[in-house]
Write an enzyme that holds these catalytic residues in place. Structure first.
Site, short mmCIF file in Angstrom:
data_model
loop_
_atom_site.label_atom_id
_atom_site.label_comp_id
_atom_site.label_asym_id
_atom_site.label_seq_id
_atom_site.Cartn_x
_atom_site.Cartn_y
_atom_site.Cartn_z
N LYS A 35 12.94 21.48 -5.33
CA LYS A 35 13.52 22.71 -5.03
C LYS A 35 12.59 23.69 -5.49
CE LYS A 35 17.19 22.51 -8.14
NZ LYS A 35 18.56 22.25 -8.37
N TYR A 252 6.52 51.07 -22.88
CA TYR A 252 7.61 51.60 -22.09
C TYR A 252 8.94 51.70 -23.17
CZ TYR A 252 5.23 51.70 -17.82
OH TYR A 252 4.37 52.13 -16.87
N MET A 300 4.87 45.87 -15.91
CA MET A 300 4.53 44.92 -14.58
C MET A 300 3.34 44.24 -14.64
SD MET A 300 3.98 46.49 -10.60
CE MET A 300 5.59 46.96 -10.42
C1 LIG Z 1 18.71 21.24 -9.28
C2 LIG Z 1 19.40 19.85 -9.04
C3 LIG Z 1 19.15 18.68 -9.76
C4 LIG Z 1 18.00 18.65 -10.68
O1 LIG Z 1 18.45 19.05 -12.00
P1 LIG Z 1 17.70 19.20 -13.27
O2 LIG Z 1 18.60 19.74 -14.42
O3 LIG Z 1 16.39 20.17 -13.10
O4 LIG Z 1 17.27 17.75 -13.56
C5 LIG Z 1 19.85 17.50 -9.60
N1 LIG Z 1 21.01 17.53 -8.68
C6 LIG Z 1 21.44 18.75 -8.06
C7 LIG Z 1 22.39 18.85 -7.06
C8 LIG Z 1 20.59 19.88 -8.14
O5 LIG Z 1 20.83 21.05 -7.42
#
Ligand SMILES: *Cc1c(COP(=O)(O)O)cnc(C)c1O
Length: 356
Positions: A35, A252, A300
């Site tokens: 993801k 800053y 930035m």
């Molecule tokens: C993101 C996610 C994972 C992976 O988690 P990690 O800590 O990166 O291994 C597994 N299951 C679900 C449902 C997630 O949203």
């Protein structure tokens, strides 16, 4: 010369980390979590390196379609399922697997007319209190979902909230085992931390994310100790040097103040590159391979470092913000965040390179 910042991706490291996940998974199938553009590493780049994964998990529908279009035939799980009825034809057409976690989703599935079957990961809330059905309702719910004509296989699923912490997973496992699990149904439970710490949580489908990218999810075990190698190295260089006198300040808000004559290096990396603005004085940076503390706030396009420990540093000196030689989780901890946030924030303007 171009602005020196670059994110370089070590695909051999990705394959190594996947092999580590494989060893921990035993006979369980691996759903590689990709993801958020593979935690900032590039969706298709990572899919290519992890082509042996039994499945991929993500939540962005357009990225899931890109994976199928690129020829990946393995299971693709949408981690949040779907958000509206309009997505269902796409899901059916591409044979995606969906997480089903809510009554609203069930209602929409009931109206779907299709000859094909959608495999479902049915999500139960065993303590995270984010997504999922109540374990107490599992018996009726599983029957209800099984009875839907559009549903194929059902995998019973939950997610752990403290797999890396002191609370661990026992309390959630108990809830799952006692109220959700049943013979004849596959199970999917473990994220990276659970996969690394709790063999009893392997189930049938493990869902490692962060460990594949080479960051340790565990406080008491470094990536190195776990056999993980960082995949992304964010590099840049010194583009200017300032000589400070006692009382001079940096950046800053004048958050850093010199207590002696000292040299400050200006690094071409700022929050518009994805480096967190929450980092300031003391957060580690590597210059010429030497760890030095950040001085002042991140702006930035630039951040500044104290060069006291690297007297030979000059304009052009190589800098590593995280990755090879400087674990991202250490930078994250010093900046008050987690490796996940740093990795997936890498900005589009940062040029990338990859090596096998
Ligand atoms: C993101 C996610 C994972 C992976 O988690 P990690 O800590 O990166 O291994 C597994 N299951 C679900 C449902 C997630 O949203």
């Amino acid at each position: 010369m171009a602005r020196p910042i670059q994110a370089s991706f070590d695909l051999a490291a990705l394959k190594n980390n996947f092999a580590v996940a494989r060893r921990h998974a035993g006979t369980a199938a691996i759903m590689a979590v990709i993801k958020a553009n593979a935690y900032g590493h590039g969706l298709l780049r990572v899919a290519r390196a992890l082509a042996d994964a039994d499945g991929f998990a993500l939540l962005e529908l357009d990225d899931a379609v890109r994976l199928r279009d690129a020829g990946y035939r393995q299971r693709i799980l949408l981690l949040e399922g779907f958000f509206s009825a309009a997505e269902l034809p796409v899901i059916v057409h591409h044979e995606f697997t969906i997480m089903v976690h809510s009554r609203e989703q069930l209602q929409l599935l009931k109206t779907l007319r299709t000859d094909k079957k959608i495999d479902v990961f049915l999500k139960f809330n065993t303590g995270m209190n984010r997504l999922g059905f109540a374990p107490a309702d599992s018996a009726g719910l599983i029957e209800e979902v099984k009875a839907l004509s559009c549903v194929g296989k059902i995998v019973l699923t939950t997610h752990f909230s403290d797999a890396e912490g002191v609370s661990g997973i026992d309390w959630q496992m108990r809830e799952f085992e006692n109220r959700v699990a049943r013979p004849g149904y596959a199970r999917s439970l473990a994220n990276s931390a659970a996969l690394l710490r709790f063999p009893e949580a392997r189930g049938d489908w493990v869902r490692p994310g962060i460990m594949l990218y080479g960051a340790s999810p565990l406080e008491d075990a470094s990536a190195q100790k776990l056999g993980l190698t960082s995949v992304m190295t964010l590099k840049s260089a010194i583009i200017s040097i300032q000589q400070l006198k006692p009382g001079d300040t940096v950046g800053y808000g004048s958050l850093f103040s010199a207590d002696r004559n000292m040299r400050i290096g200006v690094v071409a990396c700022g929050y518009a590159d994805g480096y967190t603005r929450h980092a300031y004085n003391g957060v580690p940076v590597l210059v010429e391979g030497v760890r030095v503390p950040m001085a002042g706030r991140v702006s930035m396009d630039m951040l500044c470092v104290d060069l006291t420990n690297v007297p030979h540093a000059a304009v052009g000196s190589p800098v590593v913000l995280w990755g090879e030689g400087l674990p991202v989780e250490e930078v994250a901890a010093a900046a008050g965040t987690v490796s996940y946030e740093l990795l997936c924030a890498i900005a589009r303007r940062v040029p990338v390179a990859e090596s096998d």
